[in-house]
Design an enzyme around this catalytic site. Structure first.
Site: not given
Ligand code: NDP
Length: 283
Positions: A50, A94, A117
């Protein structure tokens, strides 16, 4: 009939190039901060990709690394700091988090405008109600693959196999918003193969290696395989028995090289969108 292979790597590369070109024209630099708690090796790999992809796109990418025994309160303090940080447009924590941390509480602490997200309840509600918000990256990526493959969703029978809040549920909401007739199947679904066979579009997201067999697929159906499963022999496979389904499906995504690359590309797009919206909100 041999299925058309939907090349997620190529579609993702195109999307990344478009995002990078849009960023290059902005009078500011969008910022993405990824928070990694602990030393799970798979998470470390995801975070590195990422970070690299974001930097390649011209995003100011930063990773905050915190020890596995970080108290929840310290993580919440860090999120509060990032919520207030003018250089951070997107915050991604994460997952999975260490067991002593309540992931829900952490997600709820993220400013919804920075929740790239798309997991914050405000963004979940926006998606469910068909309002603008930040959409989870994996289902957003699947929608782009379907669009690229020229699949007509309006009126189509779509089946989503899996009902997680990360993939299955937002996936179903997006398909519904695109006017598909949506069924969500899960571990309690009766006669799963028959349910799957009825679908014009089948999205598999169970985490069960090669579970969907050729005779579960309607002839000519579009099959999107979200699954990423590492077999004991080291091979990476999806939730669909890819080789045998090639002769049955009309179009199919491979694993690797299907949905996976789209997830990261959509994260970059979400970061760009969050950055633009935040600045518009300030003006
Ligand atoms: P979860 O484990 O959270 O959810 C799995 C879902 O599948 C559940 O709803 C479960 O049903 C259902 N399921 C499991 N086994 C069966 C079965 N035998 N029959 C019917 N339904 C079943 O997984 P995620 O949604 O997080 O991930 C799914 C897959 O997608 C994984 O392989 C994951 O690695 C991959 N993934 C890939 C991403 C990418 O970028 N390509 C991103 C995120 C995930 P129930 O609710 O009844 O338990």
């Amino acid at each position: 009939m041999t299925a058309r292979i939907v090349d997620g790597k190529a579609v993702a590369a195109d999307l990344r190039a478009v995002v990078a070109a849009r960023i290059a024209m902005l009078p500011f630099v969008p910022g993405l901060t990824v928070v990694l708690v602990g030393d799970d090796p798979a998470s470390a790999v995801y975070v590195r990709s990422k970070d690299r992809a974001a930097k390649d796109a011209g995003i100011l990418a930063r990773t905050v690394r915190m020890a596995a025994d970080t108290p929840q309160s310290a993580l919440l303090d860090e999120i509060a700091r990032l919520n207030a940080d003018p250089e951070t447009d997107g915050i991604l924590v994460q997952l999975p988090l260490p067991a002593h941390i309540d992931a829900e509480a952490v997600i709820q602490a993220i400013d919804p405008a920075k929740d790239v997200d798309g997991f914050h309840p405000a963004n979940v509600a926006a998606l469910a109600m068909g309002r603008p918000g930040l959409v989870p990256c994996t289902p957003a990526g699947v929608m782009k693959l379907l669009q690229h493959a020229g699949v007509v969703l309006s009126g189509a029978r779509a089946l989503v196999l899996g009902r997680s809040s990360i993939v299955g549920r937002p996936m179903a909401a997006l398909l519904l918003a695109a006017d598909a007739t949506v069924t969500i199947a899960h571990s309690r679904t009766r006669d799963l193969p028959a349910e799957c066979r009825r679908a014009d579009v089948l999205i598999a997201a169970t985490g069960r290696p090669e579970m969907v067999k050729a005779d579960w697929i309607g002839a000519g159906a579009t099959v999107i395989d979200v699954g990423i499963n590492r077999l004991p022999d080291g091979r990476l496979v999806g939730d669909v028995a890819y080789a045998e389904c090639l002769d049955r499906a009309g179009a199919i995504t491979p694993v690797p090289g299907g949905v996976g690359p789209m997830t990261i590309a959509c994260l970059l797009e979400n970061t760009l969108e969050a950055a633009i919206r935040r600045r518009q909100a300030v003006l």
